[in-house]
Design an enzyme around this catalytic site. Sequence first.
Site, mmCIF file in Angstrom:
data_model
loop_
_atom_site.group_PDB
_atom_site.id
_atom_site.type_symbol
_atom_site.label_atom_id
_atom_site.label_comp_id
_atom_site.label_asym_id
_atom_site.label_seq_id
_atom_site.Cartn_x
_atom_site.Cartn_y
_atom_site.Cartn_z
ATOM 1 N N GLU A 180 -6.004 32.988 -12.582
ATOM 2 C CA GLU A 180 -5.100 34.126 -12.666
ATOM 3 C C GLU A 180 -4.919 34.752 -11.279
ATOM 4 O O GLU A 180 -5.895 35.093 -10.623
ATOM 5 C CB GLU A 180 -5.687 35.180 -13.616
ATOM 6 N N GLU A 185 -10.313 43.734 -23.029
ATOM 7 C CA GLU A 185 -8.943 43.233 -22.858
ATOM 8 C C GLU A 185 -8.905 42.703 -21.431
ATOM 9 O O GLU A 185 -8.873 43.472 -20.481
ATOM 10 C CB GLU A 185 -7.964 44.375 -23.110
ATOM 11 N N LYS A 231 -13.653 56.382 -17.313
ATOM 12 C CA LYS A 231 -13.946 56.065 -15.910
ATOM 13 C C LYS A 231 -12.705 55.325 -15.398
ATOM 14 O O LYS A 231 -12.545 54.126 -15.630
ATOM 15 C CB LYS A 231 -15.210 55.199 -15.839
ATOM 16 N N CYS A 282 -1.387 42.082 -17.213
ATOM 17 C CA CYS A 282 -2.215 41.011 -17.800
ATOM 18 C C CYS A 282 -1.407 40.137 -18.754
ATOM 19 O O CYS A 282 -1.713 38.963 -18.932
ATOM 20 C CB CYS A 282 -3.427 41.602 -18.489
HETATM 21 P P1 NDP Z 1 -12.735 44.771 -12.512
HETATM 22 O O1 NDP Z 1 -12.434 43.911 -13.650
HETATM 23 O O2 NDP Z 1 -13.851 44.356 -11.631
HETATM 24 O O3 NDP Z 1 -13.075 46.219 -13.091
HETATM 25 C C1 NDP Z 1 -13.392 47.278 -12.247
HETATM 26 C C2 NDP Z 1 -13.865 48.424 -13.109
HETATM 27 O O4 NDP Z 1 -14.989 48.016 -13.877
HETATM 28 C C3 NDP Z 1 -14.295 49.594 -12.256
HETATM 29 O O5 NDP Z 1 -13.972 50.790 -12.924
HETATM 30 C C4 NDP Z 1 -15.799 49.399 -12.191
HETATM 31 O O6 NDP Z 1 -16.466 50.618 -12.008
HETATM 32 C C5 NDP Z 1 -16.114 48.816 -13.561
HETATM 33 N N1 NDP Z 1 -17.289 47.944 -13.547
HETATM 34 C C6 NDP Z 1 -17.523 46.907 -12.726
HETATM 35 N N2 NDP Z 1 -18.706 46.328 -13.031
HETATM 36 C C7 NDP Z 1 -19.217 47.021 -14.078
HETATM 37 C C8 NDP Z 1 -20.402 46.906 -14.857
HETATM 38 N N3 NDP Z 1 -21.292 45.953 -14.638
HETATM 39 N N4 NDP Z 1 -20.595 47.792 -15.858
HETATM 40 C C9 NDP Z 1 -19.694 48.745 -16.103
HETATM 41 N N5 NDP Z 1 -18.553 48.913 -15.402
HETATM 42 C C10 NDP Z 1 -18.317 48.057 -14.400
HETATM 43 O O7 NDP Z 1 -11.374 45.073 -11.795
HETATM 44 P P2 NDP Z 1 -10.870 45.111 -10.308
HETATM 45 O O8 NDP Z 1 -10.176 46.388 -10.115
HETATM 46 O O9 NDP Z 1 -11.933 44.747 -9.335
HETATM 47 O O10 NDP Z 1 -9.790 43.941 -10.390
HETATM 48 C C11 NDP Z 1 -10.209 42.617 -10.290
HETATM 49 C C12 NDP Z 1 -9.292 41.724 -11.047
HETATM 50 O O11 NDP Z 1 -9.240 42.130 -12.411
HETATM 51 C C13 NDP Z 1 -7.846 41.757 -10.618
HETATM 52 O O12 NDP Z 1 -7.620 40.967 -9.509
HETATM 53 C C14 NDP Z 1 -7.164 41.228 -11.845
HETATM 54 O O13 NDP Z 1 -7.202 39.835 -11.843
HETATM 55 C C15 NDP Z 1 -8.017 41.731 -12.986
HETATM 56 N N6 NDP Z 1 -7.436 42.895 -13.668
HETATM 57 C C16 NDP Z 1 -7.050 42.742 -14.959
HETATM 58 C C17 NDP Z 1 -6.461 43.773 -15.628
HETATM 59 C C18 NDP Z 1 -6.017 43.645 -17.046
HETATM 60 O O14 NDP Z 1 -5.150 44.393 -17.464
HETATM 61 N N7 NDP Z 1 -6.592 42.762 -17.835
HETATM 62 C C19 NDP Z 1 -6.191 45.064 -14.977
HETATM 63 C C20 NDP Z 1 -6.681 45.142 -13.618
HETATM 64 C C21 NDP Z 1 -7.278 44.076 -13.012
HETATM 65 P P3 NDP Z 1 -17.706 50.716 -11.010
HETATM 66 O O15 NDP Z 1 -17.280 50.108 -9.732
HETATM 67 O O16 NDP Z 1 -18.014 52.152 -10.903
HETATM 68 O O17 NDP Z 1 -18.815 49.982 -11.691
#
Ligand code: NDP
Length: 495
Positions: free
Chosen positions: A399, A269, A194, A303
Amino acid sequence: MSDVQILASVQQFMARQHGHFIQGEWVKAASSERIHIINPATEQSVATIAVATKQEVEAAVQSAEQAFHTVWANTSPYERGQKLLKLADLVEQHAEEFAQLESLTTGKLIQLSRHLEVAQTIVFLRYFAGWATKIHGQTMTPSIPSMQGEQYTAYTMRQAIGVIAGIVPWNFSLMIGCWKIGSALTTGCTIVLKPSEFTTLSLLRLAELAIEAGIPAGVINVVTGAGQTGQYLIDAKKIKKVSFTGSVATGIAIGQRAMCNDLTRVSLELGGKNAAAICADADIDALLPTLLQATFVHQGQVCAAPERFFVHQSKYDEFIEKITVAMQQIKMGSPLDESTMFGPLSNKVHFEKVKQYLEMAQNKQQVICGGKVHAGTGYFVEPTLLKVTSVEDPLFMEETFGPVVSVITFEHDEELISMMNHSRFGLTASIWTNDLAKALRLIPKIEAGSVWVNMHTFLDPAVPFGGVKASGLGREFSDAFIEDYTELKSVMIRY
Ligand code: NDP
């Protein structure tokens, strides 16, 4: 300079009415709802993607489950490795296409897309391919007493756990997607991906190429959407493990949900507020180019990148003077222009979040350099350096996941360690020194999954990667991922 010419194949791919990729083919979406993929440099829509229904997600999981039992489990380790190698070859053949897709949808500099994202995707896929033939158990000699001359032997075997749910973030969608694909396929698992709704296209393209690489239908499936797609996926009955990369809050929610779903495994992660410690003996001129690159690569949306600088007080003035000059030379512009050094943030939601941190810093008069938001089109903010005086400052605790780094001074090593560890995160850290004994004494005391010396933000497939504290659970790469994707079965035989 001007923007690179967008390939006809990229334009054609973006113009498609994408559905989901299930059982080796495109499946027309059941819902008419579409999400626009926005180019963050222009704020223009470049493509649309479908929003999966629960039934479509379950069909993808069913396809992966069937492929696991009927095909992939019967494919020899050698064959699995060969197919991953072929996939890597195809990514290499289509490298420019992937680089352009990534830059158009993430704002990543075209040179970074080419030389890091796509190039490293190929390296990682080939690395994982090599593991397929090297996963094994052990033999043991039990100590059970023999009453009538009987003997015992025992061994362990590692068996693929089944269908993996891979939830991929927007910052390095192709590379991180391929970390999940590589780990799953080499161990004999199948996968449903996904991708992020912001950057979906490159993994959709990869799924097509996987079929060309001879990877059987159903082994890699991709469902797209936002809002509930991720949850539908992890709730699907046959999911045996969730591999998630993203924010701490979502990671914890996924972990809780997965535990309630009959102890589905998770590897998480998550984020970081990573520390870089510049010691008293450090050569500022020598370290600055490497440190700046590590900090502002992909506009800080990495990250593992540092967001907290700890500078020995004897070096503070020199450090601030020189880093300010260097930061002012960073050329911001179109990510598709090969001479650009700094592009936009990847999406509007994230841009708004980073903007709030910049406003907070402006209000508190903490900006040393940068701090401004670009007034025109695109999600551009300046690379920013902030001064803080307390480790409790929210700008030092939270962060930003952007090009915003804060600096504080330290006097002695005990204070340094105490301040570095004053964080809920523990992903990465670095020490900048030429005093090897000092580095070796500090390393065990730092609460982080990875510690670098005189470098930062470098990932290598041979070196495990993952966080401690709220930064994550589990490790990727090296041989560390194998345990997460396989079940250890113990066998005892009496003879
Ligand atoms: P999120 O951490 O919120 O992840 C979004 C993803 O998770 C989408 O694919 C979403 O799909 C899925 N998701 C959300 N809730 C659930 C759930 N309860 N069960 C299963 N899947 C779920 O990332 P964001 O894109 O909103 O970014 C937010 C923050 O995350 C950024 O500002 C940054 O700080 C951090 N980030 C960290 C990264 C890293 O490498 N560690 C990479 C990118 C972002 P769906 O909407 O369909 O549920």
